[in-house]
Design a protein around this motif. Sequence first.
Motif, short mmCIF file in Angstrom:
data_model
loop_
_atom_site.label_atom_id
_atom_site.label_comp_id
_atom_site.label_asym_id
_atom_site.label_seq_id
_atom_site.Cartn_x
_atom_site.Cartn_y
_atom_site.Cartn_z
N HIS A 64 0.96 -1.10 0.02
CA HIS A 64 -0.05 0.12 0.17
C HIS A 64 0.85 1.26 0.14
N PHE A 65 0.27 2.45 -0.17
CA PHE A 65 1.11 3.46 0.12
C PHE A 65 0.21 4.48 1.03
N ALA A 66 0.87 5.20 1.71
CA ALA A 66 0.40 6.08 2.72
C ALA A 66 0.75 7.52 2.76
N LEU A 67 -0.53 8.34 2.78
CA LEU A 67 -0.30 9.54 2.83
C LEU A 67 -0.49 10.24 4.18
N TRP A 68 0.20 11.48 4.57
CA TRP A 68 -0.01 12.13 5.93
C TRP A 68 -0.78 13.12 5.46
N VAL A 69 -2.05 13.26 6.48
CA VAL A 69 -3.20 14.21 5.82
C VAL A 69 -3.18 15.21 7.27
N LYS A 70 -3.73 16.38 7.07
CA LYS A 70 -3.71 17.59 8.07
C LYS A 70 -4.71 17.11 9.17
N ILE A 95 -4.87 2.57 0.16
CA ILE A 95 -4.53 3.81 0.27
C ILE A 95 -4.80 3.97 1.67
N GLU A 96 -3.59 4.54 2.42
CA GLU A 96 -3.62 4.67 4.01
C GLU A 96 -3.51 6.41 4.03
N PHE A 97 -4.29 6.82 4.90
CA PHE A 97 -4.19 8.23 5.22
C PHE A 97 -3.66 8.19 6.89
N ASP A 98 -2.64 9.04 6.87
CA ASP A 98 -2.18 9.09 8.58
C ASP A 98 -2.30 10.31 9.01
N ALA A 99 -2.51 10.66 10.04
CA ALA A 99 -2.80 11.86 10.79
C ALA A 99 -2.69 11.87 12.34
#
Length: 127
Positions: A74-80, A119-123
């Motif tokens: 997977h790929f991960a995106l850091w979100v606000k 898709i991974e969203f991190d926060a």
Amino acid sequence: MIEYERIHHVSLAVRDLEKAKKFYSELLHFQEIERPPFKSNGVWYAIGNQQLHLLEHPKGEALRMSGIDSVDGHFALWVKSYRNTIQWLEHIGVPYEARPQSVAGFAQIYILDVDNNIIEFDAVYDS
């Protein structure tokens, strides 16, 4: 020794480029960028200083067939904002798996694209 600077891009196989573009461009609002005139079909997106490349598999095949599995590629995106990301996913009708108190030390949200790519969203958790 290799001196690494950053990840340049992540590439994902997709079955149908137009369906994938609709998901990434229209639902997630990724910014499309110019792609060189390769012989293959694809689209590139800018994500900060990195890129996501979607490549239409010529046989219509993709690697994943099952649901969310955070142990799988997977790929991960850091979100606000964790909360705003959840609200947006609910607004656009994209199913997700939320892990607000993840053992990772930050909140995680997982979704699948139209080809079951994860898709991974991190926060930081901001309920």
